[in-house]
Write a protein that holds these residues in place. Structure first.
Motif, PDB file in Angstrom:
ATOM      1  N   CYS A 181     -27.431  34.587  -2.780  1.00 55.15           N
ATOM      2  CA  CYS A 181     -28.969  34.722  -2.931  1.00 55.15           C
ATOM      3  C   CYS A 181     -29.553  35.617  -1.815  1.00 55.15           C
ATOM      4  O   CYS A 181     -28.858  36.092  -0.946  1.00 55.15           O
ATOM      5  CB  CYS A 181     -29.576  33.480  -2.654  1.00 55.15           C
ATOM      6  SG  CYS A 181     -29.456  32.581  -1.126  1.00 55.15           S
ATOM      7  N   GLN A 185     -35.239  34.138   1.328  1.00 56.46           N
ATOM      8  CA  GLN A 185     -35.222  32.750   1.276  1.00 56.46           C
ATOM      9  C   GLN A 185     -34.511  31.935   2.024  1.00 56.46           C
ATOM     10  O   GLN A 185     -34.512  30.582   2.244  1.00 56.46           O
ATOM     11  CB  GLN A 185     -34.908  32.226  -0.323  1.00 56.46           C
ATOM     12  CG  GLN A 185     -33.548  32.710  -0.856  1.00 56.46           C
ATOM     13  CD  GLN A 185     -33.515  32.884  -2.334  1.00 56.46           C
ATOM     14  OE1 GLN A 185     -34.122  33.957  -2.923  1.00 56.46           O
ATOM     15  NE2 GLN A 185     -32.820  32.221  -3.242  1.00 56.46           N
ATOM     16  N   ASN A 189     -36.257  29.834   5.714  1.00 57.56           N
ATOM     17  CA  ASN A 189     -35.867  28.206   5.919  1.00 57.56           C
ATOM     18  C   ASN A 189     -36.279  27.757   7.314  1.00 57.56           C
ATOM     19  O   ASN A 189     -36.615  26.764   7.744  1.00 57.56           O
ATOM     20  CB  ASN A 189     -34.487  28.165   5.743  1.00 57.56           C
ATOM     21  CG  ASN A 189     -33.824  26.714   5.864  1.00 57.56           C
ATOM     22  OD1 ASN A 189     -34.578  25.520   5.325  1.00 57.56           O
ATOM     23  ND2 ASN A 189     -33.063  26.516   6.771  1.00 57.56           N
ATOM     24  N   GLN A 326     -31.403  26.272  -1.221  1.00 62.77           N
ATOM     25  CA  GLN A 326     -31.875  27.568  -1.000  1.00 62.77           C
ATOM     26  C   GLN A 326     -31.235  28.581  -2.376  1.00 62.77           C
ATOM     27  O   GLN A 326     -31.660  29.227  -2.916  1.00 62.77           O
ATOM     28  CB  GLN A 326     -31.373  28.197   0.297  1.00 62.77           C
ATOM     29  CG  GLN A 326     -32.826  27.599   1.363  1.00 62.77           C
ATOM     30  CD  GLN A 326     -32.167  27.155   2.743  1.00 62.77           C
ATOM     31  OE1 GLN A 326     -31.371  28.114   2.971  1.00 62.77           O
ATOM     32  NE2 GLN A 326     -32.558  26.361   3.326  1.00 62.77           N
ATOM     33  N   SER A 328     -29.951  27.483  -5.035  1.00 55.88           N
ATOM     34  CA  SER A 328     -30.627  27.275  -6.408  1.00 55.88           C
ATOM     35  C   SER A 328     -31.903  27.760  -6.644  1.00 55.88           C
ATOM     36  O   SER A 328     -32.539  27.575  -7.615  1.00 55.88           O
ATOM     37  CB  SER A 328     -30.442  25.805  -6.535  1.00 55.88           C
ATOM     38  OG  SER A 328     -31.448  25.278  -5.526  1.00 55.88           O
ATOM     39  N   GLN A 329     -32.592  28.411  -5.752  1.00 51.06           N
ATOM     40  CA  GLN A 329     -33.975  29.076  -5.967  1.00 51.06           C
ATOM     41  C   GLN A 329     -33.746  30.148  -6.933  1.00 51.06           C
ATOM     42  O   GLN A 329     -34.852  31.183  -7.166  1.00 51.06           O
ATOM     43  CB  GLN A 329     -34.474  29.468  -4.658  1.00 51.06           C
ATOM     44  CG  GLN A 329     -35.007  28.224  -3.934  1.00 51.06           C
ATOM     45  CD  GLN A 329     -35.593  28.527  -2.439  1.00 51.06           C
ATOM     46  OE1 GLN A 329     -34.857  29.120  -1.423  1.00 51.06           O
ATOM     47  NE2 GLN A 329     -37.079  28.764  -2.240  1.00 51.06           N
ATOM     48  N   ARG A 330     -32.627  30.660  -7.442  1.00 54.62           N
ATOM     49  CA  ARG A 330     -32.308  31.698  -8.044  1.00 54.62           C
ATOM     50  C   ARG A 330     -31.724  32.825  -7.115  1.00 54.62           C
ATOM     51  O   ARG A 330     -31.969  32.779  -6.056  1.00 54.62           O
ATOM     52  CB  ARG A 330     -33.273  32.371  -8.700  1.00 54.62           C
ATOM     53  CG  ARG A 330     -34.183  31.590  -9.827  1.00 54.62           C
ATOM     54  CD  ARG A 330     -35.140  32.409 -10.751  1.00 54.62           C
ATOM     55  NE  ARG A 330     -35.714  31.503 -11.636  1.00 54.62           N
ATOM     56  CZ  ARG A 330     -36.873  30.670 -11.671  1.00 54.62           C
ATOM     57  NH1 ARG A 330     -37.384  30.673 -10.334  1.00 54.62           N
ATOM     58  NH2 ARG A 330     -36.960  29.970 -12.637  1.00 54.62           N
ATOM     59  N   ALA A 333     -35.531  34.257  -5.308  1.00 53.93           N
ATOM     60  CA  ALA A 333     -36.526  33.358  -5.638  1.00 53.93           C
ATOM     61  C   ALA A 333     -37.690  34.416  -6.303  1.00 53.93           C
ATOM     62  O   ALA A 333     -38.189  35.303  -5.584  1.00 53.93           O
ATOM     63  CB  ALA A 333     -37.118  32.656  -4.362  1.00 53.93           C
ATOM     64  N   HIS A 335     -41.704  34.676  -6.085  1.00 53.67           N
ATOM     65  CA  HIS A 335     -42.893  34.252  -5.378  1.00 53.67           C
ATOM     66  C   HIS A 335     -43.930  33.973  -6.529  1.00 53.67           C
ATOM     67  O   HIS A 335     -44.774  33.231  -6.114  1.00 53.67           O
ATOM     68  CB  HIS A 335     -43.088  35.365  -4.559  1.00 53.67           C
ATOM     69  CG  HIS A 335     -42.259  35.522  -3.516  1.00 53.67           C
ATOM     70  ND1 HIS A 335     -42.257  36.482  -2.516  1.00 53.67           N
ATOM     71  CD2 HIS A 335     -40.974  34.863  -3.018  1.00 53.67           C
ATOM     72  CE1 HIS A 335     -41.068  36.533  -1.460  1.00 53.67           C
ATOM     73  NE2 HIS A 335     -40.426  35.513  -2.124  1.00 53.67           N
ATOM     74  N   GLU A 338     -44.213  30.339  -7.452  1.00 51.50           N
ATOM     75  CA  GLU A 338     -44.460  29.422  -6.273  1.00 51.50           C
ATOM     76  C   GLU A 338     -45.881  28.830  -6.367  1.00 51.50           C
ATOM     77  O   GLU A 338     -46.875  29.446  -6.797  1.00 51.50           O
ATOM     78  CB  GLU A 338     -44.108  29.945  -4.905  1.00 51.50           C
ATOM     79  CG  GLU A 338     -42.658  30.343  -4.552  1.00 51.50           C
ATOM     80  CD  GLU A 338     -42.638  31.196  -3.381  1.00 51.50           C
ATOM     81  OE1 GLU A 338     -41.298  31.200  -2.807  1.00 51.50           O
ATOM     82  OE2 GLU A 338     -43.498  31.493  -2.761  1.00 51.50           O
TER      83      GLU A 338
END
Length: 391
Positions: A181, A185, A189, A326, A328-330, A333, A335, A338
């Motif tokens: 990823c 992201q 964290n 994290q 799995s947020q693609r 991610a 934005h 969100e």
């Protein structure tokens, strides 16, 4: 139908583009050019022994090696002669020799020999292999991939500057050997204190987190010109209070407090962080992590450096960790999808800091955290654990 109606029709199937400005790291992109104004760890010093090491950093193919004189070099991976990868090259006294036709390069890309050319040919002085400055610090090899005239000093961190201490450099395998990823992201964290309570607190017995992580904290955030910190305050049994500070720096360094919370160091002062980590972009959708940690007697290290942990799917569903949350947020991610809330202030602060840093580079200025004066070359780390006694 509006979003508040809750139906996925017209919403779930449509995935907006990623935030290219903050997530893409290739040359010429806004974040890619910002990244290239800093030093990045690219491998462990211990990985450079008898053979070159192939790397992909900031979507560039590289080869790192240590010549027989002990000097570390980072070159473009493909030989300028015919394109053979230098990962198959032979290490010699002053550099690296391509396996195919023997062109021989030093750490600054100068061609020292071309065996197939006439002895008096000047051609070797007319060509140069792409190269990048490389330095070692506490067991990591760092490279600077930016414009030569803008090269800053390699940052050093006050918590890693005790010459009497022992340090361990290791790969961060907590999201896989190479995390599948985007870098941001992962990096954000460490500016997200609530996930410790909800994600790690719920599974603290599985992942060896202290019980205090399962107590809901009060949170606050602060920023400087180069970092964002969260301040996590937890009231403990008996009236004691834990104040835990974690920090992320522009662009990829982080400093998380010790996992074994005692609140004091051997001198009875606030327990300072002893680890600095980096999430380094491989490309837009892959990331590699590194740590350097001071080894203190009786203290466990932040993450055992014993390789990637592979868990089966059911186990990850029963006890998800940072990896699952994290990745799995693609791969990147989105934005735009969100719904950030008050507990995400640290995320908002850091993204704003990144945007400001990109703006500075686009104006021709140094971005935040650029070190030029050796007298100012030590980064002060604010992270740590502090226990305030009752009363």
């Amino acid at each position: 139908m509006t979003a508040i109606d809750g139906s996925g029709y017209g919403r779930n199937a449509i995935v907006p583009d990623e935030n290219v400005r903050l997530t893409h790291v290739g040359a010429g992109t806004p974040m890619g050019e910002l990244m290239r104004r800093y030093w990045h760890p690219v491998c462990l010093s211990s990985e450079l022994a008898d053979f070159p090491k192939y790397l992909r950093i900031l979507d560039e193919e590289l080869v790192a090696y240590r010549d027989k004189s002990g000097r570390v070099g980072v070159l473009g991976a493909h030989c300028i002669h015919r394109g053979t990868s230098l990962e198959y090259g032979r290490i010699e006294e002053q550099g690296l020799r391509c396996c195919y036709h023997g062109w021989y390069y030093d750490a600054e890309g100068r061609c020292l020999d071309q065996p197939g050319e006439p002895a008096k040919s000047p051609y070797k002085k007319e060509v140069r292999q792409p190269w990048y400055p490389a330095e070692e610090y506490r067991g990591l090899v760092f490279a600077y991939l930016g414009p030569p005239e803008k090269k800053p000093l390699l940052p050093r961190y006050d918590i890693l500057e005790d010459e009497e201490a022992e340090y361990l450099a290791y790969r961060n395998y907590s999201r896989g050997a190479v995390a599948a990823c985007n870098w941001l992201q992962l990096h954000e964290n460490a500016a997200d204190p609530i996930h410790i309570y909800t994600l790690h607190g719920a599974n603290r017995s599985v992942f060896d987190f202290d019980d205090v992580m399962g107590i809901k904290p009060a949170i606050d955030f602060v920023r400087s010109d180069r970092h964002v910190s969260y301040i996590r305050t937890t009231d403990l049994e008996g009236g004691n209070r834990l104040i835990r500070t974690s920090t992320i720096f522009v662009p990829t360094a982080k400093c998380i407090p010790p996992p074994d919370v005692t609140g004091t160091d051997p001198d009875g002062e606030t327990e300072r962080a002893r680890m600095v980590g980096w999430w380094v972009p491989v490309d837009n959708e892959h990331t590699i992590g590194f740590h350097v940690e001071r080894i203190d007697p009786g203290k466990r290290i932040f993450q055992p450096p014993d390789g990637e942990v592979v868990r089966d799917y059911e186990e990850t569903q029963r006890t998800p960790d940072d990896w699952e949350a994290q990745v799995s947020q693609r791969p990147i991610a989105r934005h735009a999808l969100e719904h950030l809330a008050t507990s995400d202030r640290g995320i908002v602060m850091f993204r704003r800091l990144l945007n400001e840093a990109i703006d500075a580079v686009e104006r021709g200025e140094d971005p935040p955290g650029t070190l030029r004066d050796p007298a100012d070359g030590i980064v002060v780390v604010p992270s740590g654990n502090e226990v305030i006694a009752a009363g």
